[in-house]
Motif scaffolding. Structure first.
Motif, PDB file in Angstrom:
ATOM      1  N   GLU A   1       0.817  -1.211   0.000  1.00 22.38           N
ATOM      2  CA  GLU A   1       0.000   0.000   0.000  1.00 22.38           C
ATOM      3  C   GLU A   1       0.850   1.261   0.000  1.00 22.38           C
ATOM      4  N   PHE A   2       2.066   1.203   0.582  1.00 25.02           N
ATOM      5  CA  PHE A   2       2.852   2.442   0.606  1.00 25.02           C
ATOM      6  C   PHE A   2       3.302   2.838  -0.796  1.00 25.02           C
TER       7      PHE A   2
ATOM      8  N   PHE B   1      -5.462   4.253   3.988  1.00 24.67           N
ATOM      9  CA  PHE B   1      -5.492   2.814   3.736  1.00 24.67           C
ATOM     10  C   PHE B   1      -5.936   2.012   4.951  1.00 24.67           C
ATOM     11  N   GLN B   2      -6.238   0.738   4.666  1.00 24.33           N
ATOM     12  CA  GLN B   2      -6.717  -0.134   5.731  1.00 24.33           C
ATOM     13  C   GLN B   2      -5.590  -0.586   6.652  1.00 24.33           C
ATOM     14  N   ASP B   3      -4.486  -1.009   6.022  1.00 26.40           N
ATOM     15  CA  ASP B   3      -3.441  -1.658   6.805  1.00 26.40           C
ATOM     16  C   ASP B   3      -2.408  -0.640   7.262  1.00 26.40           C
TER      17      ASP B   3
ATOM     18  N   SER C   1       1.346  -1.926   6.212  1.00 23.65           N
ATOM     19  CA  SER C   1       1.895  -1.931   4.858  1.00 23.65           C
ATOM     20  C   SER C   1       1.746  -0.580   4.163  1.00 23.65           C
ATOM     21  N   SER C   2       0.982   0.337   4.748  1.00 22.33           N
ATOM     22  CA  SER C   2       0.748   1.586   4.032  1.00 22.33           C
ATOM     23  C   SER C   2       1.807   2.650   4.312  1.00 22.33           C
ATOM     24  N   LEU C   3       2.727   2.376   5.240  1.00 22.99           N
ATOM     25  CA  LEU C   3       3.815   3.320   5.491  1.00 22.99           C
ATOM     26  C   LEU C   3       5.137   2.652   5.130  1.00 22.99           C
ATOM     27  N   ASN C   4       5.944   3.336   4.321  1.00 25.45           N
ATOM     28  CA  ASN C   4       7.249   2.783   3.958  1.00 25.45           C
ATOM     29  C   ASN C   4       8.127   2.677   5.206  1.00 25.45           C
ATOM     30  N   PRO C   5       8.484   1.437   5.609  1.00 28.03           N
ATOM     31  CA  PRO C   5       9.217   1.277   6.875  1.00 28.03           C
ATOM     32  C   PRO C   5      10.600   1.902   6.855  1.00 28.03           C
ATOM     33  N   ARG C   6      11.081   2.272   5.670  1.00 26.88           N
ATOM     34  CA  ARG C   6      12.437   2.812   5.567  1.00 26.88           C
ATOM     35  C   ARG C   6      12.481   4.330   5.583  1.00 26.88           C
ATOM     36  N   MET C   7      11.336   4.967   5.765  1.00 28.06           N
ATOM     37  CA  MET C   7      11.323   6.427   5.808  1.00 28.06           C
ATOM     38  C   MET C   7      10.886   6.888   7.189  1.00 28.06           C
TER      39      MET C   7
ATOM     40  N   PHE D   1      10.949   6.150  12.973  1.00 29.68           N
ATOM     41  CA  PHE D   1      10.488   5.293  11.881  1.00 29.68           C
ATOM     42  C   PHE D   1       9.156   4.648  12.257  1.00 29.68           C
TER      43      PHE D   1
ATOM     44  N   HIS E   1       8.191   1.717  12.544  1.00 28.84           N
ATOM     45  CA  HIS E   1       8.182   0.539  13.418  1.00 28.84           C
ATOM     46  C   HIS E   1       8.068   0.899  14.884  1.00 28.84           C
TER      47      HIS E   1
ATOM     48  N   SER F   1       2.422   2.409  17.298  1.00 29.96           N
ATOM     49  CA  SER F   1       1.336   1.435  17.396  1.00 29.96           C
ATOM     50  C   SER F   1       0.420   1.600  16.186  1.00 29.96           C
TER      51      SER F   1
END
Lengths: 366, 336, 339
Positions: free
Chosen positions: A258-259, B105-107, B110-116, B158, B160, B163
């Motif tokens: 989604e991202f 988004f729902q999730d 997955s909707s946020l880039n974990p690397r930013m 980040f 991660h 919550s």
């Protein structure tokens, strides 16, 4: 300000930091990392560590058994070894060179030896050498081969060749893999179909006969360097398919994230999505895949050269050294030649454990 | 409805996915995920698109934003007094319009880039659209973080470290970055814990009041929908079966499917289940929908006509649209 | 009331990982009775699923039951057996014939390579001492009982050929294959649509009435609890903060968390666009479990320092238990005094 707390450190930790923290917990992989690094250091300083010219032949010093270095002389640290003397075998009347225990030759550190070039600098400095060596005297830590060449020195140089052939080969297949895998995933359609079918064709080829053919096609008058590059290219032409599949799979699964859609909906172009969101997301997976592809490359070169299809003497590589240990007669006469297999096994094992550790740590968010 | 204050007008939207089989990838059928959906949204209101899994609500939402291209239909979007059909607009002309419509988004994972870092995630739409320089971007992101009640000290953290509820706030801040007129929220609270759900719902209501946002709220949970929407459209197998003002739809449903959905929604009142309608069988397969009304195999009011003729969505009362042959003649039970 | 079939007393299950210890279950007490449903409700990380797995002795590594008792009263009387100390071999005779489990995700709990018939009869053959033919007949009977249409044909299908609702029915049939006395249903309807959820809940209620099953229903959904449970245990961060009969829990909740949770649930009864009362903050990560009462950082009825430093002990009053200093148990205070 006070030192940041653990949770604060965790909150601002980048992907690479998280990956490293996770990798660090994998003991075997950490040990393997050290082993791999040591081997590459050794490869860089191969000539410095060599005790004699790996190409220099001397019929008199043929098949000398590994020659120990004694560290203490008269209770003081003064490493020495023994000189050589020729003895006539009473049965065969052959002249055999053995250690002359009556004559001590002292070992010298940072000694002068054969000339070589290190990172472009001409030098003759070596870690070990002999002081006041007589004719035929030498340090043969692992013994010598039929032509009297020092196995230790040859092994050092072979390590450099074999380990770099892996690196060069992996770089080429990485380039091909990322390019073709990426193109396949991004364009899709018939491009994807053609590349995927191509991969299947390449993978279904029996490798040994193919190598046979390609190696036979290399002109005989090529220099060692030319052969070296030809061989790496041949190996990597076959090895890129795995990487291409990893890359394509990652691209396709990331496109569903989604991202990525969020960036697209914010108006991001194709280039930004690929280079800013997708590539960084699987860079760590690529590194893991590479560290698992490297040992396969090294093994390929070793087996090719062992079979006489890869590098050829006077080039030196692990495969070529093992070639010397090919027949039983030689092994019976000079079992130490088999020692060349030890670094091969060590490096391959280390790379595999390292790759495993990296693969586990590659996705620190999982 | 007067034409002037309509921000989005969807007409006959269709999305069919081809099913390919065999070595030659021959077309063997179609999944009619969205099969003729029409509705419009007024500026400043919340329209909920409700239905069970596979009813096409998410696909419809993505077609509207052109995250995926629709197969047919028109998506008329009115912005700055100008109306464009998003469904047929060339990509090049679409990109500058993207900033007027954003998605939540729902999730939240997955909707946020974990690397930013959070600040970059929220500021990315500004960067992409060249809306601000570095300092201005930082100021705007700080302001957005305050708007969604996130401490701006978290700028360099980040995802991660957050919550689910906080991540969803980040997602909302990102959607708001460009001051969009329309926000499509795809199940924004269904992945959250109950105690956090209410926080996010309230936040969305507050933001709407403060910023005059228009929401298309996609959800499966009728209880959540009741708390946020002005009007509700119920979808079943790719079509809207009923559309009405929230209060009216819940109190007096006109479609048997709406009645069943309302009755099946669990309520936190012990012993309240006596009048539960339990539907027989399963949701129809959108690749192979039954003839006539797609709901007829599960409908306890079905007649011969329902088995053969497809009902059309009709306005039975002002603002009330139903797609049922027997609409009006059945006294269906509602809630509330 | 009769003796409970299953009693859990002061259960502690911990995960000793590399990052530290997670006290997933940290003091849980409840009783399960024949023909009644115990609803275990809580949000993510509250330990409800680990509680279920602890009862069955199938906690994933590196988790372990570290303390407490899980007492199962044998059929026809006799002293209760403590499942927490039972060896694995003996546990295998409990799983299936005594206690069975229905998972949240029916797709993941089936093998994709065997027909559903194979998978149901396997359990029957293992525990019931029936022949192959009889086992198959029993499997068909079970499928019929859980409402699978055309069971004699469906039995030879593979799990992927079934819809989500049917898979969950088959899962229930499998759980019931050996006639257990206790059925643990771990979020059995979370992956399903509302209309399918209604069907499955109906089925569970129906089966309970017919067979006198004791059900432990684990869910995050207060609506499902209200509908299904006779007794309720509300969990927060590994602890059962409040237990009691369903009417009491919903109508007279005593723990601030239960009260706040019930208020914050959206319902179809609400007036459109009404704001819900919320619980401040978010659920802490299991590693950062707050000291004292784990709920105190979010509690709107906090008493003071005592909530931050001391864990409230369980306070029992007729059929109910609550862990909150509002209802007593303050260290140093005379027993029974209310603040």
């Amino acid at each position: 300000m006070a030192a940041p707390s653990d949770s604060e450190r965790y909150a601002v930790a980048t992907q690479w930091q998280l990956t490293w923290w996770r990798f660090r917990r994998h003991k075997l992989a950490m040990v393997s990392l050290v082993v791999v690094v040591l081997f590459y250091l050794l490869a860089v300083s191969a000539d410095f560590l060599a005790t004699s010219d790996p190409h220099e032949t001397d019929a008199r010093t043929s098949y000398i058994a590994p020659q120990p270095i004694h560290l203490f002389d008269d209770g003081a640290f003064r490493p020495y070894t023994y000189g050589l003397k020729g003895v006539r075998d009473v049965k065969t009347f052959k002249l055999i060179y053995t250690l002359d225990t009556s004559r001590k030759v002292y070992v010298e550190f940072f000694a002068r030896g054969y000339r070589y070039s290190f990172l472009g600098i001409e030098t003759d400095l070596h870690l070990l050498g002999l002081k006041d060596a007589g004719k035929g005297d030498g340090i043969h830590l692992l013994g010598t081969d039929l032509l009297g060449r020092d196995l230790w020195s040859r092994l050092m140089v072979a390590t450099r060749v074999s380990l770099t052939i892996g690196l060069v080969g992996v770089s080429i297949s990485l380039f091909l893999g990322v390019l073709l895998g990426g193109v396949s995933a991004i364009y899709g359609g018939w491009v994807d179909t053609v590349i995927q079918r191509g991969i299947e064709v390449v993978r279904s080829m029996p490798t040994i006969p193919l190598w046979l053919g390609l190696a036979a096609a290399l002109p005989n008058d090529w220099s060692v360097t030319q052969i070296y590059f030809a061989i790496t290219i041949i190996i990597s032409l076959l090895a890129w398919t795995d990487l291409a599949r990893v890359v394509r799979g990652k691209f396709l699964s990331l496109r569903e994230e989604e991202f990525v859609m969020a960036a697209e909906l914010a108006g991001a172009g194709q280039t930004r999505i690929i280079f800013h969101h997708m590539l960084p997301s699987f860079a760590s997976h690529i590194i893991a895949a590479v560290s698992l592809a490297l040992p396969a490359m090294i093994i390929s070169e070793t087996s090719l050269s062992f079979l006489g299809l890869g590098l050829r003497p006077p080039a030196i590589s692990w495969g070529i050294l093992l070639q010397d240990a090919q027949n039983i007669q030689t092994l019976a006469l000079a079992p130490w030649l088999l020692f060349s297999a030890v670094p091969v096994i060590l490096v391959i094992l280390a790379f595999n454990f390292l790759g495993d550790g990296l693969r586990d740590a590659a996705d620190p968010y999982g | 409805m007067s034409g002037s204050d309509i921000i989005l007008d969807v007409r006959g939207l269709k999305k069919h996915f081809p099913i390919r089989r065999g070595l030659l990838r021959r077309l063997s059928g179609q999944v009619r995920a969205v099969d003729g959906v029409s509705f419009s949204i007024r500026r400043g209101e919340t329209l909920a698109l409700v239905g069970e899994s596979g009813c096409g609500k998410t696909t419809a939402a993505r077609c509207i934003l052109r995250a995926i291209p629709p197969s047919a239909g028109a998506v008329n979007f009115t912005i700055d007094g100008r109306t464009v059909d998003l469904a047929t607009l060339p990509r090049r002309q679409l990109r500058p319009l993207r900033r007027h419509m954003q998605m939540v988004f729902q999730d939240p994972y997955s909707s946020l880039n974990p690397r930013m870092v959070v600040g970059d995630i929220i500021g990315e739409p500004l960067l992409i659209n060249g809306m601000a320089n570095r300092a201005e971007r930082r100021a705007r992101v700080t302001q957005l973080m305050e708007l969604v009640q996130l401490p701006s000290a978290y700028f360099n953290r980040f995802p991660h470290a957050f919550s689910g509820g906080q991540r969803q706030r980040i997602g909302i801040a990102r959607a708001l970055a460009l001051n969009p007129g329309l926000i499509v929220a795809d199940e924004p609270v269904s992945a959250l814990d109950v105690s956090v759900q209410a926080q996010i719902l309230n936040l969305m209501l507050d933001l709407q009041d403060r910023l005059g946002l228009t929401y298309l709220f996609v959800a499966h949970d009728l209880s959540v929908v009741k708390h946020v929407s002005d009007r509700v459209a119920v979808m079943y197998v790719g079509r809207i079966v009923e559309l009405a003002e929230t209060e009216t739809l819940y109190r007096r449903p006109l479609h048997p499917y709406t009645e069943a959905l309302l009755s099946a929604a669990p309520t936190p009142v012990p012993g309240a289940i006596s009048s539960r309608i339990v539907l027989e069988r399963e949701i129809a397969d959108p690749a192979n929908p039954p003839p006539g009304c797609p709901f007829h195999p599960r409908c306890r009011y079905a007649t011969d006509m329902c088995r053969s003729e497809v009902p059309q969505l009709q306005e039975v009362e002002p603002g009330r649209w139903v797609s049922c042959h027997r609409a009006g003649e059945l006294g269906l039970a509602g809630v509330g | 009331m009769a003796d409970p079939i299953l009693s859990v007393r002061d259960l502690h299950t911990q995960f000793h990982g590399r990052e530290g210890i997670v006290r997933a279950v940290d003091g849980v007490d409840f009783d399960v009775f024949e023909g009644r449903t115990l609803g275990v409700v809580g949000e993510s990380g509250c330990g409800k699923s680990v509680t279920a797995r602890s009862i069955l002795g199938i906690v994933d590594r590196p988790g372990r039951v570290m303390g407490g008792q899980i007492l199962l009263r044998p059929q026809g009387g006799g002293p209760p057996v403590d499942l927490a100390t039972l060896p694995q071999a003996a546990m295998r005779r409990i799983r299936g014939p005594e206690i069975a489990l229905v998972f949240q995700e029916p797709m993941a709990s089936f093998s994709q390579h065997y027909t559903i018939g194979n998978q149901i009869t396997e359990a029957i053959l293992l525990h019931m001492g029936l022949g192959k033919r009889a086992a198959r007949a029993r499997a068909i009977e079970l499928l019929d009982m859980v409402g699978v249409p055309q069971p004699d044909r469906r039995i030879d299908e593979y799990p992927f050929q079934l819809s989500g609702g049917l898979r969950q029915r088959v899962m229930i049939a499998m759980a019931l294959a050996c006639d257990p006395r206790v059925l643990i249903a771990d979020e059995p309807t979370t992956a399903l649509d509302v209309t399918t959820q209604a069907q499955i809940l109906d089925l569970l209620r129906d089966l309970q009435q017919k067979r006198g099953l004791a059900i432990i229903l684990i869910t995050h959904d207060m609506g499902v609890i209200a509908e299904m449970a006779h007794d309720v245990a509300v969990m927060y961060l590994g602890r059962a903060v409040e237990t009691g009969p369903v009417q009491d829990i919903f109508n007279r909740p005593r723990h601030p968390y239960t009260r706040a949770l019930l208020r914050s649930i959206p319902t179809v009864m609400a007036r459109p666009r009404t704001r819900l009362p919320t619980i401040e903050g978010s659920i802490p990560h299991p590693f950062d479990r707050p000291r004292g009462c784990a709920y105190h950082p979010r509690c709107s009825e906090k008493l003071g320092a005592v909530c931050e430093t001391h864990e409230p002990p369980p306070i029992d009053t007729e059929h109910r238990q609550v862990r909150c200093f509002l209802h007593g148990g303050i260290p140093g205070a005379p027993p029974g005094t209310q603040p």
